[in-house]
Design a protein around this motif. Structure first.
Motif, mmCIF file in Angstrom:
data_model
loop_
_atom_site.group_PDB
_atom_site.id
_atom_site.type_symbol
_atom_site.label_atom_id
_atom_site.label_comp_id
_atom_site.label_asym_id
_atom_site.label_seq_id
_atom_site.Cartn_x
_atom_site.Cartn_y
_atom_site.Cartn_z
ATOM 1 N N PHE B 33 -51.668 -40.595 12.675
ATOM 2 C CA PHE B 33 -52.228 -39.330 13.135
ATOM 3 C C PHE B 33 -52.569 -39.426 14.617
ATOM 4 C CE2 PHE B 33 -52.869 -37.873 8.807
ATOM 5 C CZ PHE B 33 -53.121 -39.029 8.094
ATOM 6 N N TYR B 35 -55.126 -37.585 17.418
ATOM 7 C CA TYR B 35 -56.300 -36.731 17.570
ATOM 8 C C TYR B 35 -56.613 -36.556 19.051
ATOM 9 C CZ TYR B 35 -57.653 -37.270 12.643
ATOM 10 O OH TYR B 35 -57.706 -37.246 11.268
ATOM 11 N N GLN B 37 -60.123 -35.754 21.446
ATOM 12 C CA GLN B 37 -61.574 -35.646 21.449
ATOM 13 C C GLN B 37 -62.045 -35.331 22.854
ATOM 14 O OE1 GLN B 37 -63.881 -39.138 20.272
ATOM 15 N NE2 GLN B 37 -65.448 -37.803 19.388
ATOM 16 N N LEU B 43 -63.617 -34.770 16.815
ATOM 17 C CA LEU B 43 -62.178 -35.016 16.892
ATOM 18 C C LEU B 43 -61.408 -33.836 16.324
ATOM 19 C CD1 LEU B 43 -63.669 -37.937 16.405
ATOM 20 C CD2 LEU B 43 -61.320 -38.719 16.148
ATOM 21 N N LEU B 45 -57.533 -32.838 15.056
ATOM 22 C CA LEU B 45 -56.225 -33.373 14.690
ATOM 23 C C LEU B 45 -55.128 -32.602 15.410
ATOM 24 C CD1 LEU B 45 -54.603 -35.317 12.842
ATOM 25 C CD2 LEU B 45 -54.623 -33.511 11.113
ATOM 26 N N THR B 48 -49.611 -35.008 12.504
ATOM 27 C CA THR B 48 -49.368 -36.129 11.602
ATOM 28 C C THR B 48 -47.948 -36.609 11.816
ATOM 29 O OG1 THR B 48 -50.877 -35.175 9.980
ATOM 30 C CG2 THR B 48 -49.349 -36.856 9.191
ATOM 31 N N GLU B 58 -50.748 -29.318 13.908
ATOM 32 C CA GLU B 58 -51.828 -28.434 13.481
ATOM 33 C C GLU B 58 -51.799 -27.161 14.307
ATOM 34 O OE1 GLU B 58 -53.953 -29.196 10.791
ATOM 35 O OE2 GLU B 58 -52.340 -30.677 10.632
#
Lengths: 110, 113
Positions: B33, B35, B37, B43, B45, B48, B58
């Motif tokens: 994954f 992410y 931040q 965090l 996403l 994937t 996403e």
């Protein structure tokens, strides 16, 4: 995905037990509850995971009531080094979904 | 638990350029994954990445902006393309071990000027 709600911040003193509660009213049958710890400038670190009842490992306990709509992370006898952000996640990670909530900033004071 | 490294650990880039972030794992994993931040935030996403298939993005993240490669079971890259100051953030990769446990890399701190 189940949304989680945690307190934004908590203060504690060294040697005390700290309990951080997470609400997840829309938890699904397949969802697990996982807690992570994150220190500044580091990636989150896995603490504990559970599905129901109580889980305990060498660093924490996780209490999950029968309805699973909430969970409580319990840190026994915290020290200054436990100052961090704690995240509660609810989801079925194997399906590729893992949503972090806002987290709880725990500050441990001497 | 898996040991994850990321390169670079930090970088300062000019707007309009691209940066590729590498993620290396010390064991074979199926699911990885990526992410983001932002400072003081939780965090989010991005996508994937499974080996042998296209990454799944996403909402709010697109392949043209964040192309991902996953050439084998121990390595992945995330490219941040045509960067703007809004892309300044920490980018983290993570892997799935067991059905539910994620392990995270140390992150790449990106500053776009």
């Amino acid at each position: 995905l189940a949304k989680t709600t945690q307190p934004i911040s908590m203060d504690s003193y060294e040697g005390q037990e700290v309990n951080i509660t997470c609400s997840h009213n829309n938890i699904a049958t397949n969802d697990y509850i996982t807690w992570y710890q994150q220190f500044p400038s580091q990636g989150p670190r896995f603490i504990i995971q559970g599905y129901k009842t109580k889980v305990t490992n060498e660093v924490a306990s996780l209490f999950i009531p029968a309805d699973r709509k909430s969970s409580t992370l319990s840190l026994p006898r915290v020290s200054l080094s436990d100052t961090a952000v704690y995240y509660c996640l609810v989801g079925y990670t194997n399906a590729g979904k893992s949503t972090f909530g806002d987290g709880t900033t725990l500050t441990v004071k001497p | 638990s898996a040991v994850i490294s990321q390169k670079p650990s930090r970088d300062i880039c000019q707007r309009g350029t691209s940066l590729t972030i590498q993620c290396q794992v010390d064991s074979q994993v199926t699911m990885m994954f990526w992410y983001r931040q932002q400072p003081g935030q939780s965090l989010t996403l991005i996508a994937t990445a499974n080996q042998g298939s296209e990454a799944t993005y996403e909402s709010g993240f697109v392949i043209d902006k964040f192309p991902i490669s996953r050439p084998n079971l121990t390595f992945s890259t995330l490219t941040v393309s045509n960067m703007s100051p809004e892309d300044s953030s920490i980018y983290l990769c993570s892997v799935l071990q067991g059905p539910y446990e994620q392990y995270f890399g140390p992150g790449t701190r990106l500053t776009v000027t």
